[in-house]
Design a protein around this motif. Structure first.
Motif, short mmCIF file in Angstrom:
data_model
loop_
_atom_site.label_atom_id
_atom_site.label_comp_id
_atom_site.label_asym_id
_atom_site.label_seq_id
_atom_site.Cartn_x
_atom_site.Cartn_y
_atom_site.Cartn_z
N GLY A 44 38.79 49.19 35.54
CA GLY A 44 37.39 49.46 35.27
C GLY A 44 36.73 48.46 34.37
N TRP A 45 37.38 47.33 34.10
CA TRP A 45 36.77 46.29 33.27
C TRP A 45 35.77 45.50 34.11
N ASP A 46 34.91 44.73 33.42
CA ASP A 46 34.03 43.80 34.12
C ASP A 46 34.08 42.46 33.41
N HIS A 47 33.25 41.50 33.86
CA HIS A 47 33.32 40.13 33.34
C HIS A 47 32.94 40.03 31.86
N ARG A 48 32.32 41.05 31.32
CA ARG A 48 31.99 41.03 29.89
C ARG A 48 33.20 41.32 29.01
N ASP A 49 34.26 41.86 29.60
CA ASP A 49 35.48 42.17 28.83
C ASP A 49 36.36 40.93 28.74
N VAL A 50 35.79 39.85 28.21
CA VAL A 50 36.45 38.55 28.29
C VAL A 50 37.73 38.50 27.47
N GLU A 51 37.76 39.10 26.30
CA GLU A 51 38.96 39.04 25.46
C GLU A 51 40.11 39.81 26.10
N ARG A 52 39.81 40.97 26.67
CA ARG A 52 40.86 41.75 27.31
C ARG A 52 41.38 41.05 28.56
N LEU A 53 40.48 40.45 29.34
CA LEU A 53 40.90 39.74 30.55
C LEU A 53 41.71 38.50 30.20
N GLN A 54 41.31 37.79 29.14
CA GLN A 54 42.04 36.60 28.73
C GLN A 54 43.45 36.96 28.27
N ALA A 55 43.55 38.05 27.50
CA ALA A 55 44.86 38.49 27.02
C ALA A 55 45.74 38.97 28.18
N LEU A 56 45.14 39.68 29.13
CA LEU A 56 45.90 40.15 30.30
C LEU A 56 46.42 38.97 31.11
N GLN A 57 45.58 37.98 31.35
CA GLN A 57 46.00 36.79 32.10
C GLN A 57 47.14 36.07 31.38
N ARG A 58 47.05 35.99 30.06
CA ARG A 58 48.08 35.29 29.29
C ARG A 58 49.43 36.00 29.36
N ARG A 59 49.42 37.32 29.42
CA ARG A 59 50.66 38.11 29.41
C ARG A 59 51.27 38.28 30.79
N LEU A 60 50.52 37.97 31.83
CA LEU A 60 50.95 38.26 33.19
C LEU A 60 52.02 37.29 33.67
N ARG A 61 53.09 37.83 34.25
CA ARG A 61 54.11 37.03 34.92
C ARG A 61 54.32 37.61 36.31
N PHE A 62 54.39 36.75 37.33
CA PHE A 62 54.48 37.28 38.69
C PHE A 62 55.26 36.35 39.60
N ALA A 63 55.74 36.91 40.69
CA ALA A 63 56.33 36.18 41.80
C ALA A 63 55.79 36.80 43.07
N VAL A 64 55.68 36.02 44.14
CA VAL A 64 55.09 36.53 45.38
C VAL A 64 55.73 35.83 46.57
N ARG A 65 55.81 36.54 47.69
CA ARG A 65 56.39 35.98 48.91
C ARG A 65 55.56 36.45 50.11
N TRP A 66 55.73 35.77 51.22
CA TRP A 66 55.08 36.17 52.48
C TRP A 66 56.10 36.90 53.36
N ASP A 67 55.79 38.16 53.70
CA ASP A 67 56.63 38.93 54.61
C ASP A 67 56.17 38.79 56.06
N ALA A 68 54.87 38.61 56.26
CA ALA A 68 54.30 38.32 57.57
C ALA A 68 53.52 37.01 57.43
N GLU A 69 53.80 36.06 58.30
CA GLU A 69 53.19 34.74 58.22
C GLU A 69 51.69 34.83 58.50
N PRO A 70 50.84 34.37 57.58
CA PRO A 70 49.40 34.44 57.81
C PRO A 70 48.90 33.24 58.62
N GLU A 71 47.72 33.40 59.19
CA GLU A 71 47.06 32.31 59.89
C GLU A 71 45.84 31.88 59.08
N LEU A 72 45.64 30.57 58.97
CA LEU A 72 44.49 30.07 58.23
C LEU A 72 43.23 30.20 59.08
#
Length: 238
Positions: A44-72
């Motif tokens: 429920g945040w928006d672009h005005r919640d800049v400090e919370r979004l910046q902190a969330l981005q800094r703390r985020l760690r992720f990995a991702v894979r493709w299970d179905a090959e996409p088409e461009l």
């Protein structure tokens, strides 16, 4: 490490890369800023919640894979903002009025070429590293299960075909969580010959290293800053 499993499944998805003139390309994999925005929207945040979004981005760690090959897919778009029914008023996604000016930006035909991934299915594992501020992983899980607003994957037209939150898993890291998660049931869509993935370099090297300018300066509403990731292939045994 406690990780959330996300299933990114939509007719169209876009992981915005660096824009050049009217051409809006997409990364092969989602970026950290896109995932931070997805979680922030669910919370429920928006672009005005800049400090919370910046902190969330800094703390985020992720990995991702493709299970179905996409088409461009490239969508060629044109709009003439000078038309009488577009000149005065626009509307935000929250239903608020957004009046436009009458400068040169509203005159003439504007052209955009926007790239999307079509008919793909991606699986992501993410966690939040320790740091100041909220949310914690339980709050993110609840927000994805009961989002404050409709979610989209990259751009507003990219609505998910199924709930984004798929599950939760404890693993040595986000790459290990992705390795342990079975491949998605993709129906008649095409399974890649090899499962390509992206993960943090801290969790091991891949076939190549990719530097991506996918960090957002939320205060100034611009993308600024890069991170390096490992890109390679995963052998999913389950």
């Amino acid at each position: 490490m406690d990780c959330l499993i996300l299933r990114l499944d939509a007719p169209l998805m876009s992981f915005g890369a660096v824009v050049v003139d009217q051409y809006n390309p997409t990364w092969r994999f989602p970026g950290k800023s896109m995932l931070a925005g997805l979680l922030g929207n669910a919370l429920g945040w928006d672009h005005r919640d800049v400090e919370r979004l910046q902190a969330l981005q800094r703390r985020l760690r992720f990995a991702v894979r493709w299970d179905a090959e996409p088409e461009l897919l490239t969508d060629y778009q044109t709009v003439d903002l000078g038309q009488h029914f577009l000149v005065d008023t626009g509307w935000t996604t929250e239903g608020g009025r957004e009046d436009r000016g009458k400068g040169s930006a509203t005159r003439g035909t504007h052209i955009r070429e926007r790239d999307y991934w079509a008919n793909g299915v991606a699986t992501a594992a993410l966690t939040l590293e320790s740091g100041d501020g909220m949310p914690n992983l339980d709050e993110v899980e609840h927000a994805l299960r009961f989002p404050a607003r409709p979610l989209f994957i990259g751009r507003k037209p990219c609505l998910p075909a199924a709930p984004v939150l798929f599950g939760r898993r404890d693993a040595a890291g986000v790459k290990a969580a992705l390795l342990a998660e079975p491949l998605a049931d993709i129906g008649g869509r095409r399974r890649p010959a090899r499962i390509q993935a992206l993960w943090p370099l801290i969790e091991g090297r891949g076939v190549e290293t990719e530097e991506r300018y996918d960090l957002r300066d939320w205060s100034n509403n611009i993308h600024r800053g890069a991170e390096r990731y490992a890109v390679g292939f995963l052998e999913i045994t389950t």
